[in-house]
Structures are given as C-alpha cells and as structure tokens.
Design a protein around this motif. Sequence first.
Motif: not given
Length: 816
Positions: A118-132
């Motif tokens: 992604e190349k915006s102010y928004r990020s749809s996924s994260s690794f830090v919340g579940t380690k996946t």
Amino acid sequence: MKFLFAFIATIFICTFISTAQAQDSLIIHGIVYDENGNGLPFTTINLDNQHQSIVSDSLGNFNFRTSIGMHLLKFICVGYNEFSERYNFKKNEENHLEITLDPNISKMQDVEVIGRKEKSYRSSSSFVGTKTSTPIKLVPQSISYVTKETLDDQLAFKTSDAIKNISGVNQFSYNNNDFVLRGFRASNTLINGLRISTRGWSQNLLPYVERVEVIKGPASALFANTDPGGTINTVTKKPLDNARKSISFVTGSYNTYRMTTDFTGPMNQNKTLLYRLNLAYQNTQSFRVLQDAEAFVIAPSFSFVPNEKTRVNFDLVYQYNKGRLDRGQPIFGASGGTDLYSTPVSFAIGRKNDFQNELNLFSTISLQHQLSKNISFNASYLKSMYQEDLLEHRTNNKYAVDSLGNEIPTLMGMSTIRRQRKNYVDNLTAYFNFNFETGPFEHNILVGYDHIQEVFPLGNSTYNASGFLSADGKSTISSFNPKKPELYQYKNGIPVPNVPYFDLQNPDYSISEISRYINVSAMETPSKYFVNGVYLQEQLRWGNLRALIGFRQEFYTDVENYTKKAEKNIQQKAFIPRFGLVYTPIEPVSFYATYTQGYQPQTASIIGDTATYGGPFDPLRSKMIEGGAKMAFFNNKLSVTVAAYRIEQNNILVNGNIPDKPDGLRQIGQQVAKGFELETYGSINRNLNITANFSYNIAKVTKSDNEEEVGTIMPNAPKSQGNIWAKYNVSKGYFNGLGIGLGANYATKRNTNSAILVLPSYWIGNAALYYQIDKFKIQANFNNILNKTYWVGGFDFNRLFPGMPRNYMISIGYTF
C-alpha cells in the motif's frame, strides 16, 4: 552571403521536419488504479520493451509522447501482477488510458520480509497484533499506526514527529521513547516485533521506517514484559522487487539541512535477491540554547527469495547522533511562583563544551519457510547495541539554598557527569504456524518460543561532581544540613556548591573545565537479565465469528551481583492469558472485545535484598478490558476504529513506613485508566487523504499509601487530545500536480510530578503545499503557524519540555 542562405535553409528544413514529426506524434494521458480504485503511484510504464520508461505520479497519473500506430505498453508495480497490452494510437482521437492492476497475492508480506504494497495513509494489515500477517480489522485489539506516506507528507524525522498522529499517545520528555500511552509511561519499544535497547537519549530517526505502529494495552502475551498502556513497534523498510530510487533535500528553520536517499530493487535477473539502502544526514540548530546537533543513518536491507516457500531477510541500521543532552527548560522555583513564563522556552542549562555522542546499532535476520500447505516456520534474531560518550553540566533537580536552608528560586543546583557506557540486547523468536480445518471451523495455531537478554557490561564508568564543599574545601558533602552549618564553606552567606550554581537570571554558557571540581570516578554497576517464554495462540474462525485465545508462560531471570563471586539468579515467572472475539456481520464492519493481561518484573536489587526492602514481591500486574468497532468506508479506502477500554495496573511498590526499616517497601499501589478513542485513516476519494484521531482518557492513582495522592491524574496524561491531517491533490486542469495539506493537534492540561505545577492545554495548526511535476516533488511545510507557546511534557520546575515555535521546512525530491 552563400553561407547565410545555407544556414537559413538548414534551419527551415529542420523546422519543417520537426513540425512534420510533431504532427505524426501524440501525447498519451492515463491513470493506473489498484483493485479498490485508488491511483497507484510510482507504477513503471515501459513502451515497446525499451529500456526507457516513465513512472506514474503520486496519484497514479502518467503521460508520454509517442508516434501514431501500434505500441506495446507494459505496466509494472510492486505487489501487483504485471500487465501488458498493445494499443493502436490514432490521430484526432482521445488517447486516454485507464488501467487497473490486480494484486499479486504471492508478494503479500507475512513476516515483514517483503516491502509494503500500500502507498497511502492507510495500512490494512499488521504483524504486531498476532505475530502473523492479519488484517487489522480482524485483530481483537486496537492497533494504531502512521505510514511512511504520512511521515513523508509531514517531513517527519524522529519518533515524536510521528506519535502526534496516534490517539492516546503523549510525550513525557524529549528523550528516546519517553511517551505516555493511555496514561501510563512507556519503557519498552520494538523493532519489527523484537526488543532493542532503550537506554539511549536521542529519539529514533525515521528515514528507514515503513510505519510506526502501537498495539494498545498490555502486549505481554506476545512480547514479554511490556507496558500496560501499549507498545510502540517500528517497522523498517524492506526491499522491493522493482527498481526504484529517490533522493530528497530539505532545509528550513533553525539552519536545518537534511538529505535522504532510498534505493531499492532486484540484484539479479530472476529477482531472487533484493536490496534496499536508506541513507540520511541532518545538521541542525534548535530553538533551544546549545542544542545544535548532527544525525547520520545508514540502513541497508537484503532479501533472499529463492522460491515461493522460503524468504530470508537481513536488516542493519546504524544511527549516530552528535549533540548535547537536553534535559528541558528550567523555570523559577516553587517559592518564586508557578510562572511557566519566568524563563523563555529557548532556555536550557549547560555549557559550550558539553557533548553527547550516541551510537545505536542493530541488525536483524529473519527466516520464513513454508514446510507444507498447512505448516510454516518463522524465526527472527535481533542484536542491538547502544554506546554513549557524554559530558554534561546538568541540574541536580534542586534549587540553591541559603544558610538557613531556604530555597533561592533563581539559582539552580548543578552537577557534572562524564560518562562512557555500552549495553547489548539479544532477542530471538521462533514459532510454527498451523493452518487447518475441522468441520465448519478454521484454525490458525501459533506455537512459539522467545529469548530476550540484556547485558550492561563491566567497564562502564562515570566521573561525577556534585554536592557542597566542606569547610576546608578538600571534600564534598552530598546535601546541606542547616542544623550543622560548621561543616560547610560559605560565600556571601550561601553554602558553596562543588559545581557553581546556574543563575537563571544571568545564564553563563561559557566553557567550564570539569577538572577544577572535586570529581568522583566510579564504575557503573553491571547488570544482566534474560527472559525465556513459551506461548500458544489460536485464531479460530466459525463463519462470521473469530476467536483469539493466547497463553504465555514467562520466566524472567535477573542476575544479582552480576560479574561478582556472589552472582545469583533471581527468577520471577508469570502466566499471561489473552482472549478476544471479532464478529463481522457485514464485510466492511467488525465488532471486537478483548481481555488481556500484562506484567513487568521488579528489579533483582529489590527482590533479592529482602533484609532491606522486605518481600518477596510479585511483578507489576496489569489487565485490560477493551471493546470497539472497526469499519471501512468509501469502497474500503477509509478505515475507522472506535475503542473503549479500562486498564488496571497493580503491585506498585510504595514505602512501607516500617519501623527500623526506612527503605522497606509494600505492594499496594494501583493505577486505573478509562477512556475511549476514535481513529480514521485513508482516503475519501483518490484526491483526498486523511488521518485523524481523538481520545478521552482518565488515568488516576486509585491506591497509594499517601491518601492525598489517591484520585490524582497521572503525570503527562491529558484527559483529551486529538490530531487531524488532510492532504488534497489536484489532478486535472491548470493546477494539476498541486497539493495542499492542513492539520492541527491539541491536548488538554496535564499534571507533572509536582503537585502544584500543571501544564496548560494547547492546540497548534500546521499546513503544507506540494507540487509534483514528472519525477520532481517540491513541498513546503509550516508548523505551529500561529506561533503558540506550549509544552509537550514535563517533570517539574527544573525540567519542562516546550514545543517548537513557528517553523518551516522546504523539500525537493526526485524519484527515478
């Protein structure tokens, strides 16, 4: 004359040919979209398989000149399937192209190995919340973030520039990672989900950062001993499989000069070896006296992707800061009133020959391997080192006193510190991930092990001067006792300090040689702790309902008398649960609820010395209940999160008031924070991007041995704060390529460590102008445009941390 006719004829012929060629050529306009209809910036467009190519702008727009006839166009963008098509461009027709690229699922990151799509102010996924790699809307806990696009648009350079975009986060001081999260002061930070050293003073720099994110509330079930208010995680930029280079120059207020570069791409033809290199240099003065500084960053990263099953990544970050330690603005002491304006915000304590040189170095190697269709293995190892070389004339946090012990509010007590030290942190994490189905249930099970170790080695040393001169001037006494005046030396009726007082009315910043004071050289006490943790996590899906169940067994060992013969391991352990539910009635909306616990161990020096302190004592325990909703609007372009929570921290150590044991402690303290937050990230349309947040938080002391303290708001924890930043780009007409950014942030009044000193509320406005033409981007940022005087945090009368007055930054960047 013949030569003149020949020259005119040549010009005429060349003009005729050029005109004829222009009549046979066309200007092609177009835009590249992603699957959600957003413009795709920096998409490479190749024409007829030529080496020359063009790149779309920040909104996905592109244009080029070509001849009439059939041409092959190839569109390439990181994280998307390559698209090729032949077009027959004709004269007198509207040659406008609209291209939509499909995401390449195989390129999606799983363990922060491959660069963000992604190349915006928004990020749809994260690794830090579940380690996946989990969509944020499916994580049963609030996760806030700031993407590199927001950082670039705001010309942010250090962590404090980023956190103003995150709800519920406030600065405590200027120091590294010294923030207040949901009312609780933070002490831990992560890089790519791994622990690094937090002993440094200078804030982390951002040129190598993909995004800054915060998992709100206790995160000990995943990351060991963490803070109850939340944990800040910095995600570094990763290599891309498409060549891209950028360079930018920035200058502005306070003689700021900055240069950053970002180079990335494949290192071989089949794109199995990728690289990224981020470099940055800044030289700047400050609105604060003597706070000129230099900063230098070298951050290479390499990815090895031999096949779809295996990925290996290596990161190295070298950050060097050269300047002086800024301990904040002193004001006149309590007996002089509580006037915050008794000294200007530029006021600081120190000497010209003070210095602070800091080196932060960390390297990470990570591996992801798909063992089978349903089983994967992940492992990461981080090695962190911090090195400090310091000379400082600083306040001893007390004001001068007269012969009767009365405070003199305009004279600041002083000490000097000459210090050299290092420390090292090792962090290893390894886990298996199992994905399978049993009837209507989908399972994602994670089983893992963590090891964290921090060593403060033997050999670190200080050379300090403080206290008062004895009557004979040959020794020092740590404090002044007016009942024994004969022990001290006096001048003008005032006891003489070892290090001269700093006059707040007539400051002296000249060079001062510390060897003329009575100094004490001492080794700093070496220390070591290590953590071993095992954890189990299940993400269970049944239709629209998802459950997260996690458990961690933690073994924390603090080494008492490290490096000595009497060395002894002091172990504490904790069982840490985590539960969460997510319900998604319709695709754009999910509701969640969570319960999680956290812990932080007491130090070995306390729990190992029961004769002095009592005990044994349990670790600091925290727990949180949180619920909320995560929503998406405007065709999934805009994310909105609403969260309400209650956090409780127990087992705070307080003085036990035990007879014959003045240092004896008891475990009774408690702090509670309640509040709600609202956050918005993304775009309303392809021209308007926005990030906004609001929080309301009451963080109080609820139990204490001091009854007067019960019910007080915790230091530097505003009841309410918020931020908004919006950027609008013009994509058509005469103003095509022009953009404007507007924003503001505010905080209500905040307590300090002094019961009679309160920092006032504030709000400041910010703005920016952008202009992009072809591969050039020019921008000007204006911060605190109304020139408000405000304080971001503070300890007490002698250490306050004012915000920057009105300032501007001008940047020119080139992408190629």
